[in-house]
Design an enzyme around this catalytic site. Structure first.
Site, PDB file in Angstrom:
ATOM      1  CB  SER A   1      -0.955  -0.050   1.201  1.00 14.59           C
ATOM      2  OG  SER A   1      -1.888   0.997   1.165  1.00 14.59           O
TER       3      SER A   1
ATOM      4  CG  ASP B   1       8.004   5.335 -11.753  1.00 10.81           C
ATOM      5  OD1 ASP B   1       8.443   4.199 -12.016  1.00 10.81           O
ATOM      6  OD2 ASP B   1       6.855   5.699 -12.037  1.00 10.81           O
TER       7      ASP B   1
ATOM      8  CE  LYS C   1      -5.197  -2.021   0.140  1.00  7.81           C
ATOM      9  NZ  LYS C   1      -5.513  -0.596   0.322  1.00  7.81           N
TER      10      LYS C   1
END
Length: 437
Positions: free
Chosen positions: A305, A316, A330
């Site tokens: 999460s 990224d 999740k």
């Protein structure tokens, strides 16, 4: 004249045919819409409730509220593993979680591949001390199979008054072993940010590398991390290990707060996309102050999460090297909708996307550097993290745990030492050659 009459007759027939066809279509469409309308469906629901209330053989003490609550739990629970209807007690428990204290065994659980699964054991809790690991499948609570239970019902069984006991049977997927634990519930106090020793002193090692472990994303995580970073900056930190292993997630806004400590203001952190909404969250603050500090992010199956939001964002944007094992996957957004009677709906309304628009849900984050650990190595790390954990072991097992290494941590240290050395070599001015006279 005859031609005109024939033409008129055909035209009338076509108009009548069109009108008749339109009428049939509209009636059919109306019937279809009526069958799927809220009003028609609620009538069926109310009729069913009345029949259950009046005719069910053991329903003498059934209340309409009980029936409605049960219906809502079933309806919402079938949507996905993370949506649920919360009665007033369950809603209060959820609020206690994010505020940092509740009574239980310290296991964060969720549904994965149709199995009731331990996402992560919390530090220094009955579950962690017993040796329960991320990925373990819960198959029984108090001797009762959880196969057909809803997630909130299992969580409720695990929680209770401190000092009371609960029986928990797990199956470890890696070896198939089934084991039953008798756990004594405790008050679960959650400190969100800790140092290498499980404290809040945040020392640097001999290579001036700092270490911060985030255990969960609760209401104070951002503030606690800010304090830790201030301490490390004062000690002239050269590199940072950000440990998100066994972090089950938490609040979205706190994940954004954590990311912005390391990013320039205005940088996209994460986006959430739902049926009717697109939300983008950007960094605000002074993250540029740490732009020259290399970061390694440690993750494993217990990272979920909000922990995956941070991991995916820093990966990224090439702001950190992700090391360890693939994360839980999740990546959906749940919004709490409080209802008038103190209950609430926790409803999945969107999914998380990293800055490059990679979906997290059911995919997880794949590390840049894959360093797996065995079950025994994971268990040793968790035991060492637990105050008194090593002393609680049988004497024959202590030496092995004490001597065990955290391979992921060692690899992170080596990686940062190399990055720090490279930065030092490339930033040192080269001596100028003196011309011969």
């Amino acid at each position: 004249m005859k031609r005109s009459l024939i033409f008129s007759t055909v035209l009338v027939a076509l108009v009548l045919n069109l009108a008749l066809g339109a009428n049939i279509y509209l009636n059919a469409a109306r019937a279809t819409n009526d069958n799927d309308s809220a009003q028609a469906s609620l009538k069926i629901f109310n009729d069913a409730l009345d029949k259950i209330h009046s005719e069910y053989v053991d329903g003498k003490n059934l209340t309409y509220r009980q029936l409605v609550y049960s219906a809502l739990k079933g309806a919402v629970g079938r949507l996905d593993p993370h949506s649920e209807f919360l009665d007033a007690d369950s809603y209060q428990e959820l609020q206690d979680d994010t505020e940092g204290q509740f009574g239980g065994v310290g296991l964060m659980v969720g549904m994965k591949d149709g199995q009731m699964t331990v996402i992560a054991p919390m530090d220094d809790t009955p579950g962690a001390r017993a040796g329960i690991l991320s990925g373990d499948h819960i198959i029984k609570v108090e001797g009762q199979s959880v196969e057909k239970m809803e997630l909130p019902d299992v969580v409720k069984m695990l929680r209770g008054d401190p000092g009371s006991t609960v029986s928990l049977t797990i199956q470890r997927p890696s070896n198939g072993i089934i084991k039953t634990f008798i756990l004594t519930r405790a008050v679960i106090q959650m400190e969100m940010v800790k140092d290498i020793n499980g404290q809040k002193l945040f020392p640097l090692d001999e290579n001036q590398i700092g270490y911060v472990r985030i255990t969960q994303f609760g209401e104070n995580t951002g503030n606690e991390l800010e304090s830790a970073i201030d301490t490390l900056k004062q000690e002239h930190m050269k590199g940072l290990i950000l440990d998100l292993r066994w972090n089950p997630g938490g609040l979205l806004d706190q994940a954004v707060e954590v990311c912005q400590k390391f990013l320039p203001s205005g940088q996209l952190v994460v986006s959430t996309e739902g049926r009717h909404t697109l939300e983008k969250y950007y960094a605000h603050g002074n993250g540029d102050e740490l732009k020259d500090i290399p970061i390694v992010v440690l993750v494993n199956l217990g990272s979920a999460s909000a922990a995956e939001i941070v991991t995916g964002c820093l990966q990224d944007l090439h702001r950190g090297v992700v090391l360890g094992e693939k994360t839980f996957g999740k990546g959906s957004v749940q919004t709490i909708f409080p209802l008038d009677d103190g209950s609430a709906l926790k409803l999945t309304v969107a999914k998380y996307y990293t800055p490059s628009h990679k979906v997290i849900h059911e995919h997880g984050i794949t590390p840049d550097v894959y360093v797996p650990l065995t079950d025994a190595e994971e268990a040793a790390i968790l035991i060492k993290r637990t105050p008194g954990g090593v002393d609680s072991l049988p004497e024959k097992d202590r030496a092995g745990v004490v001597a065990s290494r955290d391979e992921q941590m060692d690899r992170a240290e080596d990686l940062l030492k190399g990055l720090i050395l490279y930065d030092r070599l490339t930033s040192t001015p080269k001596p100028q050659k003196m011309a011969a006279k």
